[in-house]
Design an enzyme around this catalytic site. Structure first.
Site, PDB file in Angstrom:
ATOM      1  N   ASP A 445       0.821  -1.206   0.000  1.00 21.53           N
ATOM      2  CA  ASP A 445       0.000   0.000   0.000  1.00 21.53           C
ATOM      3  C   ASP A 445       0.859   1.263   0.000  1.00 21.53           C
ATOM      4  O   ASP A 445       2.067   1.220   0.291  1.00 21.53           O
ATOM      5  CB  ASP A 445      -0.939  -0.009   1.214  1.00 21.53           C
ATOM      6  CG  ASP A 445      -2.319   0.542   0.893  1.00 21.53           C
ATOM      7  OD1 ASP A 445      -2.436   1.357  -0.041  1.00 21.53           O
ATOM      8  OD2 ASP A 445      -3.282   0.167   1.590  1.00 21.53           O
ATOM      9  N   ASP A 502     -10.475   1.676  -3.821  1.00 18.37           N
ATOM     10  CA  ASP A 502     -10.950   1.285  -2.496  1.00 18.37           C
ATOM     11  C   ASP A 502     -12.467   1.143  -2.462  1.00 18.37           C
ATOM     12  O   ASP A 502     -13.015   0.672  -1.464  1.00 18.37           O
ATOM     13  CB  ASP A 502     -10.511   2.309  -1.446  1.00 18.37           C
ATOM     14  CG  ASP A 502      -9.081   2.098  -0.983  1.00 18.37           C
ATOM     15  OD1 ASP A 502      -8.525   1.011  -1.221  1.00 18.37           O
ATOM     16  OD2 ASP A 502      -8.510   3.024  -0.377  1.00 18.37           O
TER      17      ASP A 502
END
Length: 698
Positions: A445, A502
């Site tokens: 990430d 997301d």
């Protein structure tokens, strides 16, 4: 060929020809790019034929629109190079031909400016399988110089084009297409966030007049760099158009003797934007991405983030793993919250050691349980980031990038990845986890933009990934950056999957996936079935729609499986089994965006490499303006071949679908000509639903 007036070169890949020509020893310009030319075309004649006239109010000769337009040659637009000497003096080089290297698929051209002691090189290579041309530029000096801007080899844009299409977006809203009309002046986009960014995907499509998804001519560009790019699409006063791509300006913060652009990938299509899309999909999948085990089927993915967030409890995670395996998952990914004192996003980034409060016996018991269910195990890291509330920051505050009083992003700073000691520390922590456990997947990430753009930061991140890939070649890496904030061919030359967004909202995903397919193949594009109520939009969607949208790409689940009703569980299992049965050919299929007559329809056709079969996903994103569904035309079929068409999910028809369209009752057999010109008439459906059609060539 070379004569006293012109030098000329050509590259061919079977679908496009690129011709470069130069007057005398100057830098060359692209004098032709498009449909393949006969091999006996005289390149000197082509070079002379494209010269534009001179009239009043102009110079006595039109400055070349070269592969690196030079300001010193009175070029009226944006130059391809902006440079200063080590003492700050502007440099205005005039490059002259030095040498060339070429073979059937590649060309390298070298130019020098003896007065400034500079050398410019341009590299081109073609690929006859993918139909992508890869280019890059290199600048060398005999002493350190300061670079402001270096474009990859500059290409012309077509004159018969009314608009350009580039890509913007935001968190949970990636891959939004912008259409901008050509006019005098330039479309200038620059991403200074230090990563690829949700907002500035480094791609451009230039359709010629009348082009659609499935027909017409189009040109496309993608800059393979993860640190932030600059794009110039400029119409000069004389009407010529240029496209420039390179690193964001002033990213090279130190003087150096060598600078190199990232690869610029370009392609030309005669069948609309789909031709460009398929070229990029194939090139990324077959030339850029390096799978750890290419023969392994893409596993059905489960990620626990939206089930537990930071609240890790071993019995609950084991129960969730049991349920995920029962649904058909083949990989279990433990997301954020397993390390340090990580109970929220304010602490512990960079302290990559297992939290003994949550895992008193380490990760071993959970990993063993997951493996016992037949699933592989993956884990989340955010290696380039650091929380001020962390052991590492307390020991080395100087390792954080940027000023002490900078604005935080998600309660964190970025580590200075240009420092070898930082990379060594993070490598040691990550390799300790990977060495101690049987882990074959990392969700990598990157949850904040950088305080300032710096090319050294991106190169440092690349170096860390490269080192880990070399020492743990079996580990697959997913590029995630608050979702789709770092997606480009540069990061994908080091990773094998991207987290597109997301947002697990299937309606939003339907649109994003459709647009991302202009550049990305299914095999690398993660798409997950989210919770009943989407955590980022609040929208509640039917399980069938959620599952079929995820089945369009690399299928996964990211919800708490304990919330599922028996009916939802059955639907998800059935769609997952269908995906597993078809994944071998679908993960190598060409994704073709269809031209829908109904604006509420988002449809695509995934075509097998050999053309023998396809699946069409016809998603209804909203309410239609008319009552009856309009036929959906397919593409790239053999007109005289017969195809058997089956409506896979015809049992999903609602009670308001009261008629008897043929596909609602049984398979039909029709010609490719019919499917491409009349199209398929589908049953009526509610908004936020999907019809799935299988086709087989007989």
């Amino acid at each position: 060929m070379i004569d006293e007036t012109f030098q000329a070169w050509r590259l061919d890949d079977g679908r496009q020809t690129l011709v470069l020509a130069a007057r005398r020893t100057r830098l060359p310009e692209v004098v032709y790019w498009g449909v393949p030319l006969p091999m006996d075309d005289d390149l000197t004649v082509l070079a002379e034929a494209q010269l534009i006239d001179v009239t009043g109010g102009m110079l006595d000769e039109n400055p070349d629109l070269s592969i690196c337009p030079e300001a010193v040659r009175t070029f009226p637009g944006q130059p391809g190079l902006i440079l200063r000497d080590n003492d700050g003096t502007p440099l205005l080089p005039k490059f002259c031909f030095e040498s060339e290297e070429r073979d059937d698929t590649s060309l390298a051209l070298h130019y020098t400016d003896d007065a400034s002691n500079l050398r410019y090189s341009a590299y081109f290579s073609t690929d006859t399988h993918t139909r992508v041309i890869t280019t890059r530029a290199v600048l060398e000096a005999d002493r350190p110089v300061h670079l402001h801007w270096l474009a990859a080899p500059v290409l012309p844009a077509p004159q018969l084009s009314d608009e350009m299409i580039d890509v913007a977006g935001r968190w949970c809203g990636e891959f939004q297409l912008n259409r901008t009309a050509w006019s005098a002046g330039m479309r200038y986009r620059e991403n200074r966030t230090g990563r690829t960014g949700h907002e500035h995907f480094p791609g451009l499509i230039v359709p010629c007049r009348g082009a659609t998804n499935t027909q017409g001519q189009a040109y496309a560009f993608h800059y393979g760099w993860s640190g932030g790019h600059k794009m110039i699409a400029e119409e000069l006063p004389d009407g010529r158009r240029q496209i420039q791509f390179g690193h964001a300006a002033r990213m090279e913060t130190k003087a150096a003797t060598r600078f190199e652009t990232s690869p610029l990938y370009v392609t030309f299509s005669i069948d609309g934007s789909n031709g460009c899309a398929v070229a990029f999909q194939r090139h990324l999948r077959d030339r850029v991405v390096k799978m750890p085990n290419p023969d392994r089927p893409r596993p059905v993915h489960y990620n626990c983030w939206e089930a537990v967030y930071f609240d890790h409890k071993l019995p609950i995670l084991k129960d969730i793993a049991d349920r995920a395996a029962n649904l058909g998952a083949e990989r279990f990914v433990l997301d954020d919250g397993w390390f340090g004192q990580r109970d929220d996003d304010t602490t512990s980034l960079s302290d990559w050691e297992v939290d003994p409060r949550k895992y008193p016996d380490g990760l071993g018991p959970l990993i063993s349980h997951v493996h016992g269910l037949g699933m592989s195990f993956g884990i989340w890291f955010e290696p380039e980031m650091i929380n001020p509330d962390s052991d590492l920051h307390r020991a080395h505050p100087d390792w954080a990038l940027g000023s002490e009083d900078q604005t935080l992003g998600r309660q964190q700073k970025a580590l200075n990845m240009a420092l070898p000691e930082v990379r060594d520390f993070i490598y040691d922590r990550m390799s300790a986890i990977l060495s101690a456990h049987e882990i074959d997947y990392i969700k990598w990430d990157h949850n904040r933009v950088l305080p300032a753009p710096d090319a050294a930061q991106t190169r440092g991140s690349y170096a860390l990934i490269d080192r880990l890939r070399a020492d743990f070649p079996h580990v697959e890496i997913e590029s995630c950056a608050s979702g789709g904030g770092r997606i480009d061919f540069g990061i994908l030359s080091r990773t094998q999957r991207v987290w597109l967004s997301d947002s697990n909202d299937a309606l939003e995903r339907l649109k994003m996936q459709h647009n991302a397919a202009l550049f990305l193949p299914a095999a690398v594009t993660g798409s997950h079935v989210g919770p009943r109520k989407c955590h980022t939009s609040g929208r509640i969607l039917d399980m069938s729609f959620r599952a079929w949208v995820a089945a369009q790409r690399h299928l996964g689940f990211e919800m708490d499986p304990r919330e599922l009703t028996p009916e939802e569980e059955t639907v998800l299992q059935e769609v997952t089994q269908w995906w597993k049965f078809n994944r071998d050919w679908m993960m190598r299929a060409d994704i073709l965006r269809l031209d829908a007559a109904d604006p509420s329809i988002i449809a695509e056709q995934q075509m097998a490499e050999d053309g023998s079969r396809f699946v069409a996903f016809v998603g209804r994103a909203g309410t239609s303006a008319q009552i009856a569904p309009r036929p959906i035309r397919l593409t790239r079929l053999q007109p005289d071949a017969k195809y058997e068409i089956t409506l896979v999910n015809r049992n999903s028809a609602s009670t308001l679908s009261r008629g008897t369209p043929a596909l609602k009752e049984q398979p039909i057999t029709v010609s490719g000509a019919y499917l491409m010109n009349q199209g398929l008439t589908l049953p009526w459906s509610f908004p936020e639903s999907m019809w799935v059609l299988e086709g087989r060539r007989l």
